[in-house]
Each structure stands twice: as structure tokens, then as C-alpha cells.
Design an enzyme around this catalytic site. Sequence first.
Site, PDB file in Angstrom:
ATOM      1  CG  PHE A  74      -2.174   0.723   1.101  1.00 39.32           C
ATOM      2  CD1 PHE A  74      -2.565   1.281  -0.099  1.00 39.32           C
ATOM      3  CD2 PHE A  74      -3.036   0.841   2.187  1.00 39.32           C
ATOM      4  CE1 PHE A  74      -3.764   1.948  -0.230  1.00 39.32           C
ATOM      5  CE2 PHE A  74      -4.252   1.502   2.076  1.00 39.32           C
ATOM      6  CZ  PHE A  74      -4.614   2.055   0.864  1.00 39.32           C
ATOM      7  CD  GLU A  75       4.663   1.726   0.086  1.00 40.21           C
ATOM      8  OE1 GLU A  75       4.828   2.936   0.343  1.00 40.21           O
ATOM      9  OE2 GLU A  75       4.979   0.804   0.868  1.00 40.21           O
ATOM     10  CG  LEU A 139      -0.072  -6.913   5.397  1.00 42.06           C
ATOM     11  CD1 LEU A 139      -1.582  -6.846   5.503  1.00 42.06           C
ATOM     12  CD2 LEU A 139       0.411  -6.021   4.277  1.00 42.06           C
ATOM     13  CB  ALA A 140       4.060  -3.228   9.677  1.00 45.38           C
ATOM     14  CE1 TYR A 225      12.668  -7.716  18.280  1.00 47.60           C
ATOM     15  CE2 TYR A 225      11.207  -6.399  19.660  1.00 47.60           C
ATOM     16  CZ  TYR A 225      12.484  -6.790  19.284  1.00 47.60           C
ATOM     17  OH  TYR A 225      13.574  -6.258  19.931  1.00 47.60           O
ATOM     18  CE1 TYR A 235       6.822  -4.780  18.594  1.00 46.59           C
ATOM     19  CE2 TYR A 235       6.455  -7.002  19.406  1.00 46.59           C
ATOM     20  CZ  TYR A 235       6.509  -6.104  18.374  1.00 46.59           C
ATOM     21  OH  TYR A 235       6.210  -6.521  17.105  1.00 46.59           O
ATOM     22  CB  VAL A 274      16.194   1.090  11.133  1.00 42.13           C
ATOM     23  CG1 VAL A 274      15.561   2.468  10.960  1.00 42.13           C
ATOM     24  CG2 VAL A 274      17.247   1.111  12.195  1.00 42.13           C
ATOM     25  CB  THR A 275      11.088  -1.061   9.161  1.00 45.40           C
ATOM     26  OG1 THR A 275      10.239  -1.241  10.296  1.00 45.40           O
ATOM     27  CG2 THR A 275      11.941  -2.294   8.958  1.00 45.40           C
TER      28      THR A 275
HETATM   29  P1  NAD Z   1       7.405  -2.017   7.030  1.00 50.21           P
HETATM   30  O1  NAD Z   1       6.689  -0.803   7.516  1.00 50.21           O
HETATM   31  O2  NAD Z   1       8.778  -1.853   6.479  1.00 50.21           O
HETATM   32  O3  NAD Z   1       6.518  -2.748   5.887  1.00 50.21           O
HETATM   33  C1  NAD Z   1       5.148  -2.857   5.972  1.00 50.21           C
HETATM   34  C2  NAD Z   1       4.587  -3.338   4.651  1.00 50.21           C
HETATM   35  O4  NAD Z   1       3.155  -3.449   4.780  1.00 50.21           O
HETATM   36  C3  NAD Z   1       4.820  -2.384   3.463  1.00 50.21           C
HETATM   37  O5  NAD Z   1       5.051  -3.139   2.293  1.00 50.21           O
HETATM   38  C4  NAD Z   1       3.482  -1.658   3.331  1.00 50.21           C
HETATM   39  O6  NAD Z   1       3.202  -1.156   2.026  1.00 50.21           O
HETATM   40  C5  NAD Z   1       2.543  -2.805   3.677  1.00 50.21           C
HETATM   41  N1  NAD Z   1       1.199  -2.367   4.072  1.00 50.21           N
HETATM   42  C6  NAD Z   1       0.816  -1.636   5.145  1.00 50.21           C
HETATM   43  N2  NAD Z   1      -0.540  -1.486   5.137  1.00 50.21           N
HETATM   44  C7  NAD Z   1      -0.996  -2.153   4.050  1.00 50.21           C
HETATM   45  C8  NAD Z   1      -2.284  -2.382   3.498  1.00 50.21           C
HETATM   46  N3  NAD Z   1      -3.393  -1.926   4.076  1.00 50.21           N
HETATM   47  N4  NAD Z   1      -2.368  -3.085   2.349  1.00 50.21           N
HETATM   48  C9  NAD Z   1      -1.254  -3.559   1.714  1.00 50.21           C
HETATM   49  N5  NAD Z   1      -0.015  -3.409   2.225  1.00 50.21           N
HETATM   50  C10 NAD Z   1       0.104  -2.705   3.366  1.00 50.21           C
HETATM   51  O7  NAD Z   1       7.346  -3.054   8.225  1.00 50.21           O
HETATM   52  P2  NAD Z   1       8.357  -4.155   8.811  1.00 50.21           P
HETATM   53  O8  NAD Z   1       9.039  -3.558   9.978  1.00 50.21           O
HETATM   54  O9  NAD Z   1       9.141  -4.804   7.742  1.00 50.21           O
HETATM   55  O10 NAD Z   1       7.303  -5.194   9.423  1.00 50.21           O
HETATM   56  C11 NAD Z   1       6.837  -6.320   8.723  1.00 50.21           C
HETATM   57  C12 NAD Z   1       6.481  -7.401   9.722  1.00 50.21           C
HETATM   58  O11 NAD Z   1       7.674  -7.788  10.423  1.00 50.21           O
HETATM   59  C13 NAD Z   1       5.474  -6.938  10.793  1.00 50.21           C
HETATM   60  O12 NAD Z   1       4.627  -8.001  11.113  1.00 50.21           O
HETATM   61  C14 NAD Z   1       6.385  -6.634  11.975  1.00 50.21           C
HETATM   62  O13 NAD Z   1       5.720  -6.716  13.218  1.00 50.21           O
HETATM   63  C15 NAD Z   1       7.420  -7.724  11.812  1.00 50.21           C
HETATM   64  N6  NAD Z   1       8.696  -7.483  12.533  1.00 50.21           N
HETATM   65  C16 NAD Z   1       9.350  -6.293  12.387  1.00 50.21           C
HETATM   66  C17 NAD Z   1      10.508  -6.081  13.113  1.00 50.21           C
HETATM   67  C18 NAD Z   1      11.283  -4.776  13.008  1.00 50.21           C
HETATM   68  O14 NAD Z   1      12.136  -4.506  13.841  1.00 50.21           O
HETATM   69  N7  NAD Z   1      11.035  -3.963  12.003  1.00 50.21           N
HETATM   70  C19 NAD Z   1      11.032  -7.094  13.944  1.00 50.21           C
HETATM   71  C20 NAD Z   1      10.365  -8.308  14.015  1.00 50.21           C
HETATM   72  C21 NAD Z   1       9.187  -8.504  13.310  1.00 50.21           C
END
Ligand code: NAD
Length: 402
Positions: A74-75, A139-140, A225, A235, A274-275
Site C-alpha cells: 500500500f504505497e 504487513l505492518a 517479535y 511490546y 530500522v523500518t
Molecule cells: P514495514 O513498515 O517496512 O513494511 C510494511 C509493509 O506493509 C509495506 O510493504 C506496506 O506497504 C505494507 N502495508 C501496510 N498497510 C498495508 C495495506 N493496508 N495493504 C497492503 N499493504 C500494506 O514493516 P516491517 O518492519 O518490515 O514489518 C513487517 C512485519 O515484520 C510486521 O509483522 C512486523 O511486526 C514484523 N517485525 C518487524 C521487526 C522490526 O524490527 N522492524 C522485527 C520483528 C518482526
Amino acid sequence: MIIQPKVRGFICTTAHPLGCAQNVKNQIDYVKRQPSLKNGPKKALIIGSSTGYGLASRIVTAFGAKAATIGVFFEKEAENKRTATTGLYNSLAFEKFAKQEGLYAQNFNGDAFSDEMRQKVIAVIKEDLGQVDLVVYSLAAPRRTDPKTSKVYKAVLKPIDIPYTNKSIDLDKNEVVTVTLPAASQDEIDQTVAVMGGEDWELWMNALSNANFLAKGVLTVAYSYIGPEITNAVYRKGTIGAAKDHLEATARQLNKKLKAVQGRALVSVNKAIVTQSSSAIPFIPLYFIILAKVMKEKGLHEDSIEQMYRLFATKLYTGKPIEVDEGGRVRVDDWETREDVQAIVNKLWQQVDSNNLKEISDLEGYQEDFLRLFGFGIPGVDYKADVDPTGQVMGIEGLKKI
Ligand code: NAD
């Protein structure tokens, strides 16, 4: 247009198309330098594929296993003087690089929580791939519209039962501050679970299963996580943790259903990186910059691409049974949670304040990583050059014309 970063706190409102493309290329090159995946997936659907762990998963499956990939994200597209969002540039670049190597790649930009998106994706699987053997759910999102009731659920990042106070970082001033978060109400907990729990993952798997598009032996993986004691209250024991508990329970449910196709549903516990999403979680950025300093000093540092390569190459697709913990989860947070790592992180956490922040944490590295998410500060990119945010940059076509 000369595109520069416009940062406010944990948000950057611009993205650089060339920088994003270079960022994607660097990740692809990393994967190409590694041994290819044995017994890797051939046809993968990645939900949340444009940034962070989803993008890295897509790159690993495509360039590590030559998988055909469908990505859902979703961008925002570029409009007037506004650049597109980073995930759009990433996805267009990915598609271009994949096609250059003869790999199938399809992008879907829209709401993954909607039945309409499921139908569109299913139509393309039917037409082009027949079935999928991997579904990554990454998804996040801050909110979700329920496809049946149209109710909008909003996720909050709060502790449960009692307020929580700890150190955090003010990213505008680079100061250590004390933050108190109030406890979430039951409604806030329920809404966060509805957004970030497993309900939507299950809807996707049901839709694919009903259409008979899950290949024999299909694997589906969602990301979770756990983290250290320092972030526990906000968290794992907070609203987002309740959603992750639901996600993990959903994996157990899906496993029962997937038996019919000898498939498997798994949750992988990944490390903190970092995201855009993780930067928004209170306390996490301060924890992360201390963690990064320690992990870099110990030679254990990984970004999203290194984590996802390690997940796919050494855990999921080894040709041997997949190792899981007592909760049935795959663990690639094993280096982050090492006792020697956490002991130093805890010590530094006690010491950190605004005066010693730069010295005892990896603040500089965090700032670089954060800007890199949006395509800035990447070696080899000419940031003084006039670039067209609407497309035709670095050969990337297809961006919206304005
Ligand atoms: P991110 O923000 O980098 O990516 C999120 C993605 O979800 C993007 O591609 C975005 O376009 C998509 N998205 C959001 N809303 C949407 C919608 N309504 N429809 C379609 N796409 C949608 O996030 P991330 O940090 O890579 O997290 C991804 C997963 O990994 C999550 O479940 C998060 O909890 C998990 N996670 C993240 C970390 C961290 O430190 N970043 C650590 C462990 C687990």
C-alpha cells in the site's frame, strides 16, 4: 526536481527514486553473493512486499531461488510536487530488476485487507502461476478496514493494565527523554489485535485454499517479535504483543487446515531492525541504537536482507526439518537475544542519557539507516542531479505521470 529528505521525528515525507532503486539493487547483489537456496520456493506471494522484511523476503525468494513473485503493498504515487512513497519506488525497481533476469514479478498496490485485493491477486495467480508454494505475510499497518463490516480498526502501541514509564529518544532533538504511556483500554487492545493479529492472514489463506491455489507442501510464514525485558511492557506484553499472540495462535489454526495439502504455517521471530514501522514504536529506537552498537562491535549486525537470507537459507529451506522453539516458532532473533549481547545492552541502557547518547549508542548508524529507507545517503547516487519523481529515472518506467 532535486529531492532532499524531509524528516520529522520518525517520518520522512520524501523519497528518492534513484536511491530507492539503488537500495533494492544493493540487496539483490547481497543475495547474489550468497549460495542459492536449496529446495527454495518457486512461486511466492508476498503480502507487505514493498519495504522492510517483506521486501527483503521477496528479494531473497526471487534472486536466491529464482521464484516468481507477486507483491502486495500500500504505497502512494507521486502527485504534484510530492514524491511517491519509498515502497512504490522499491517495488518498481524490484520489478524491473527481476524482469531483466527473466523472473516473473507482479505488483499490486492497494489495500491488502480488502476482499477486492484478494480477488485481484487470485485472478492473476489463476492466469499466470496456477498455484503458490510460499505465502509471506509481512504487513505492518496502523489501521484495517474489516472487509465484512467496513468497521475501521486502529492499532495503538500501549502497555496493558498499567501505565509504563521509561527512557526513550526524541528523534528531532536527539535527546534522551522520559516517556510515560497510559495503559490501553480493552477496546484499544481488541482493535490492535484486529489490525496486527492473524485474522487477515487467515482470510488470505482461506481464499487461496478455497480457490485451490495452494501447492502441495505450501509454506506460509508471518513475522513476529519478542524482544528484551526493556521493551516488554510496551511490546510483547503490550497491545502489539497481544496482536502477535493472536498471529501465533493463527499459525496453529492454519497448520490444522494446511494438513490437507501437506502444508505448514509458521511464525518467524525476527530481530529488531530500522523500518518505518519499528521507528514509530515508543522506546524501540533507543533500545535499537544501543543494540546496534553492541551487535556491530560483536560482528553480529544484520539488516533486513541479511536476516531474511539467514531465515530462508538456514531455517526454512534447508531440505531438513524446520527447527522451531517451544512455541512452534522459528527464531532468527537468536543473535539479538544472546545473553552476552543483552547483558551489555542492559548495562548501557542504565547509563544512557542525552550527554553520552552519541558515545554509547549507534545514533549515527541509526540516522544513516533511517535515511537509507527513503533512498537517501546511498553511495553512488547523485543527489544533486535533477530527477523526475514521476518516472523515467534509472530506467524505471511506469511511475504516474503528472
Ligand atoms: P514495514 O513498515 O517496512 O513494511 C510494511 C509493509 O506493509 C509495506 O510493504 C506496506 O506497504 C505494507 N502495508 C501496510 N498497510 C498495508 C495495506 N493496508 N495493504 C497492503 N499493504 C500494506 O514493516 P516491517 O518492519 O518490515 O514489518 C513487517 C512485519 O515484520 C510486521 O509483522 C512486523 O511486526 C514484523 N517485525 C518487524 C521487526 C522490526 O524490527 N522492524 C522485527 C520483528 C518482526
